[in-house]
Structures are given as structure tokens and as C-alpha cells.
Design a protein around this motif. Structure first.
Motif, PDB file in Angstrom:
ATOM      1  N   PHE A 125       5.179  -9.640 -21.265  1.00  0.00           N
ATOM      2  CA  PHE A 125       4.779  -8.243 -21.053  1.00  0.00           C
ATOM      3  C   PHE A 125       5.984  -7.379 -20.695  1.00  0.00           C
ATOM      4  O   PHE A 125       6.209  -6.323 -21.298  1.00  0.00           O
ATOM      5  CB  PHE A 125       3.719  -8.167 -19.945  1.00  0.00           C
ATOM      6  N   ILE A 126       6.766  -7.805 -19.719  1.00  0.00           N
ATOM      7  CA  ILE A 126       7.909  -7.008 -19.254  1.00  0.00           C
ATOM      8  C   ILE A 126       8.966  -6.875 -20.347  1.00  0.00           C
ATOM      9  O   ILE A 126       9.498  -5.785 -20.580  1.00  0.00           O
ATOM     10  CB  ILE A 126       8.499  -7.617 -17.963  1.00  0.00           C
ATOM     11  N   PHE A 127       9.276  -7.977 -21.030  1.00  0.00           N
ATOM     12  CA  PHE A 127      10.264  -7.912 -22.114  1.00  0.00           C
ATOM     13  C   PHE A 127       9.751  -7.046 -23.261  1.00  0.00           C
ATOM     14  O   PHE A 127      10.512  -6.286 -23.853  1.00  0.00           O
ATOM     15  CB  PHE A 127      10.614  -9.308 -22.618  1.00  0.00           C
ATOM     16  N   GLY A 128       8.470  -7.154 -23.589  1.00  0.00           N
ATOM     17  CA  GLY A 128       7.890  -6.328 -24.652  1.00  0.00           C
ATOM     18  C   GLY A 128       7.932  -4.853 -24.292  1.00  0.00           C
ATOM     19  O   GLY A 128       8.288  -4.011 -25.125  1.00  0.00           O
ATOM     20  N   LEU A 129       7.582  -4.531 -23.056  1.00  0.00           N
ATOM     21  CA  LEU A 129       7.628  -3.146 -22.584  1.00  0.00           C
ATOM     22  C   LEU A 129       9.055  -2.608 -22.621  1.00  0.00           C
ATOM     23  O   LEU A 129       9.308  -1.502 -23.108  1.00  0.00           O
ATOM     24  CB  LEU A 129       7.063  -3.058 -21.157  1.00  0.00           C
ATOM     25  N   THR A 130      10.001  -3.402 -22.135  1.00  0.00           N
ATOM     26  CA  THR A 130      11.402  -2.984 -22.104  1.00  0.00           C
ATOM     27  C   THR A 130      11.957  -2.780 -23.511  1.00  0.00           C
ATOM     28  O   THR A 130      12.625  -1.772 -23.788  1.00  0.00           O
ATOM     29  CB  THR A 130      12.246  -4.025 -21.345  1.00  0.00           C
ATOM     30  N   LEU A 131      11.680  -3.722 -24.403  1.00  0.00           N
ATOM     31  CA  LEU A 131      12.167  -3.606 -25.784  1.00  0.00           C
ATOM     32  C   LEU A 131      11.560  -2.397 -26.471  1.00  0.00           C
ATOM     33  O   LEU A 131      12.263  -1.612 -27.114  1.00  0.00           O
ATOM     34  CB  LEU A 131      11.859  -4.888 -26.568  1.00  0.00           C
ATOM     35  N   SER A 132      10.268  -2.216 -26.330  1.00  0.00           N
ATOM     36  CA  SER A 132       9.592  -1.093 -26.983  1.00  0.00           C
ATOM     37  C   SER A 132      10.090   0.245 -26.448  1.00  0.00           C
ATOM     38  O   SER A 132      10.356   1.175 -27.222  1.00  0.00           O
ATOM     39  CB  SER A 132       8.082  -1.206 -26.805  1.00  0.00           C
ATOM     40  N   ALA A 133      10.229   0.361 -25.141  1.00  0.00           N
ATOM     41  CA  ALA A 133      10.743   1.611 -24.557  1.00  0.00           C
ATOM     42  C   ALA A 133      12.168   1.868 -25.026  1.00  0.00           C
ATOM     43  O   ALA A 133      12.526   3.021 -25.329  1.00  0.00           O
ATOM     44  CB  ALA A 133      10.674   1.540 -23.030  1.00  0.00           C
ATOM     45  N   SER A 134      12.964   0.823 -25.134  1.00  0.00           N
ATOM     46  CA  SER A 134      14.342   0.970 -25.613  1.00  0.00           C
ATOM     47  C   SER A 134      14.371   1.465 -27.057  1.00  0.00           C
ATOM     48  O   SER A 134      15.203   2.311 -27.420  1.00  0.00           O
ATOM     49  CB  SER A 134      15.093  -0.357 -25.511  1.00  0.00           C
ATOM     50  N   ILE A 135      13.482   0.946 -27.870  1.00  0.00           N
ATOM     51  CA  ILE A 135      13.401   1.383 -29.269  1.00  0.00           C
ATOM     52  C   ILE A 135      13.008   2.854 -29.341  1.00  0.00           C
ATOM     53  O   ILE A 135      13.584   3.625 -30.116  1.00  0.00           O
ATOM     54  CB  ILE A 135      12.403   0.499 -30.054  1.00  0.00           C
ATOM     55  N   GLU A 136      12.034   3.255 -28.553  1.00  0.00           N
ATOM     56  CA  GLU A 136      11.610   4.658 -28.570  1.00  0.00           C
ATOM     57  C   GLU A 136      12.727   5.577 -28.095  1.00  0.00           C
ATOM     58  O   GLU A 136      12.909   6.669 -28.642  1.00  0.00           O
ATOM     59  CB  GLU A 136      10.337   4.853 -27.739  1.00  0.00           C
ATOM     60  N   ILE A 137      13.489   5.153 -27.108  1.00  0.00           N
ATOM     61  CA  ILE A 137      14.633   5.953 -26.651  1.00  0.00           C
ATOM     62  C   ILE A 137      15.663   6.058 -27.771  1.00  0.00           C
ATOM     63  O   ILE A 137      16.187   7.150 -28.042  1.00  0.00           O
ATOM     64  CB  ILE A 137      15.254   5.335 -25.374  1.00  0.00           C
ATOM     65  N   ALA A 138      15.927   4.940 -28.444  1.00  0.00           N
ATOM     66  CA  ALA A 138      16.874   4.957 -29.565  1.00  0.00           C
ATOM     67  C   ALA A 138      16.374   5.871 -30.681  1.00  0.00           C
ATOM     68  O   ALA A 138      17.165   6.628 -31.275  1.00  0.00           O
ATOM     69  CB  ALA A 138      17.092   3.544 -30.095  1.00  0.00           C
ATOM     70  N   GLN A 139      15.088   5.824 -30.973  1.00  0.00           N
ATOM     71  CA  GLN A 139      14.537   6.703 -32.005  1.00  0.00           C
ATOM     72  C   GLN A 139      14.711   8.171 -31.608  1.00  0.00           C
ATOM     73  O   GLN A 139      15.050   9.008 -32.450  1.00  0.00           O
ATOM     74  CB  GLN A 139      13.058   6.382 -32.259  1.00  0.00           C
ATOM     75  N   TYR A 140      14.494   8.485 -30.377  1.00  0.00           N
ATOM     76  CA  TYR A 140      14.677   9.861 -29.899  1.00  0.00           C
ATOM     77  C   TYR A 140      16.138  10.292 -30.045  1.00  0.00           C
ATOM     78  O   TYR A 140      16.436  11.371 -30.554  1.00  0.00           O
ATOM     79  CB  TYR A 140      14.216   9.980 -28.444  1.00  0.00           C
ATOM     80  N   VAL A 141      17.051   9.414 -29.612  1.00  0.00           N
ATOM     81  CA  VAL A 141      18.478   9.715 -29.711  1.00  0.00           C
ATOM     82  C   VAL A 141      18.897   9.902 -31.165  1.00  0.00           C
ATOM     83  O   VAL A 141      19.732  10.743 -31.485  1.00  0.00           O
ATOM     84  CB  VAL A 141      19.311   8.593 -29.038  1.00  0.00           C
ATOM     85  N   LEU A 142      18.284   9.137 -32.078  1.00  0.00           N
ATOM     86  CA  LEU A 142      18.610   9.227 -33.501  1.00  0.00           C
ATOM     87  C   LEU A 142      17.907  10.393 -34.198  1.00  0.00           C
ATOM     88  O   LEU A 142      18.022  10.553 -35.408  1.00  0.00           O
ATOM     89  CB  LEU A 142      18.263   7.917 -34.206  1.00  0.00           C
ATOM     90  N   GLY A 143      17.161  11.188 -33.446  1.00  0.00           N
ATOM     91  CA  GLY A 143      16.546  12.386 -34.016  1.00  0.00           C
ATOM     92  C   GLY A 143      15.131  12.202 -34.505  1.00  0.00           C
ATOM     93  O   GLY A 143      14.639  12.999 -35.294  1.00  0.00           O
TER      94      GLY A 143
END
Length: 181
Positions: A125-143
Motif C-alpha cells: 500500500f505505502i509503496f503503491g501510494l508513493t509511486l503513484s503520487a510520484s508519477i502524478e507529480i512528474a506528470q504535472y512537472v512535465l505539463g
């Protein structure tokens, strides 16, 4: 990299990851002492992380996407909007795809950690949450648009995979202890 080449690379990586997960599962169940199983599990996890990276960020990176950046923090809003929109992409594919993409990740994370059942599930759960949040942050940074619904769906998939992985791991370890006695 053109999208069709990227899609083919993703398919090859996904096939390799699925094969590695299947081998790890078979080895985890069948091996008397589990030798080599952890290596296969780690290999499968790395391959699956590549699948996730290509599926979630690959087209943005390869096309140098510079669309409208956005942030959707209202849970359920994009899911509801997708289901209400009958034109365009299939909303069910998005819903099921977001969950299914993270299930193998949760399964592998739960199998790899050495902990009791609840610790394995919590790790997934924690790793999935962390990975998913990281991906969403990266998507935001990438526009692109960062969406809380994606985090919720991805984390749900990791949790579901984690429950299955924890069950497999605990049952397998108990059966090995019984055979050893």
C-alpha cells in the motif's frame, strides 16, 4: 521515440515482466527453500516498474508533450467526468487499467518484504501510494494533469495485489515450515 515503437517496447517489457512474475510465482510455490526466487521477484519488479514508467510517462517524454498543466484534487471528479462522457476514450479502460497496472507491483512488493501478513500488505500500500503520487507529480512537472483519482485507483491496485502477494507468501512460508518439520 514514436508512439508505435514505444507501445511495442512497452509490450515486450510487459511480456517479460509477466513471464518473470509467473516464474517467480511458480518458484515461490514450488521451491522447497526458495533459492533463486527472490532474484526472480526482484527482476520482475524492476521490469514491472519499467512497464509502469512507459505506460504513465512514456508518451509524454517521447512526444515532448507541452499541453495544459493541471491539478485535479477532488476525489471522484475525473472518474465521474469520464463515465459521463460517452465520446472519446473508454472510461472503463482508464478505471480498470489504472487498478490493473499496479496490481503486479503490489503483489511483488508484498512477496519481497520479509514481514507478517499485515506488514506485507502495508508495504504494498505505502509503496503503491508513493509511486503513484510520484508519477502524478512528474506528470504535472512535465505539463500534464495530475489527478488524485489516478493515485486512488493505482493505490487500490497495489493494495489488491499486495493482499494476494501477502497471502501467497504467508501460505508458502507456512507450508515450507510444515515440510521442514
Amino acid at each position: 521515440m514514436p508512439n508505435d515503437i514505444l507501445d511495442n517496447v512497452a509490450l515486450v517489457i510487459a511480456a517479460a515482466a509477466v513471464a518473470a512474475v509467473a516464474l517467480a510465482f511458480a518458484g515461490f510455490i514450488g521451491a522447497r527453500h526458495g533459492r533463486g526466487t527472490r532474484s526472480v521477484l526482484w527482476t520482475a519488479l524492476v521490469l514491472w516498474l519499467l512497464v509502469i514508467a512507459v505506460a504513465t510517462l512514456g508518451s509524454t517524454v517521447s512526444s515532448h508533450y507541452t499541453g495544459p498543466r493541471g491539478l485535479s484534487l477532488v476525489p471522484g471528479q475525473e472518474i465521474e467526468r469520464g463515465l459521463a462522457n460517452e465520446r472519446g476514450s473508454n472510461p472503463w479502460l482508464n478505471l480498470v487499467g489504472n487498478v490493473a497496472l499496479f496490481m503486479p507491483f503490489g503483489f511483488l512488493a508484498a512477496c519481497l518484504v520479509r514481514a507478517p501478513f499485515i506488514g506485507r500488505v502495508a508495504t504494498a500500500f505505502i509503496f503503491g501510494l508513493t509511486l503513484s503520487a510520484s508519477i502524478e507529480i512528474a506528470q504535472y512537472v512535465l505539463g500534464r494533469v495530475a489527478d488524485i483519482d489516478d493515485v486512488i485507483l493505482n493505490t487500490s491496485g497495489a493494495l489488491a495485489g499486495g493482499v494476494v502477494g501477502a497471502l501467497v507468501a504467508v501460505v508458502t512460508l507456512r507450508s515450507r515450515r510444515v515440510r521442514a518439520d
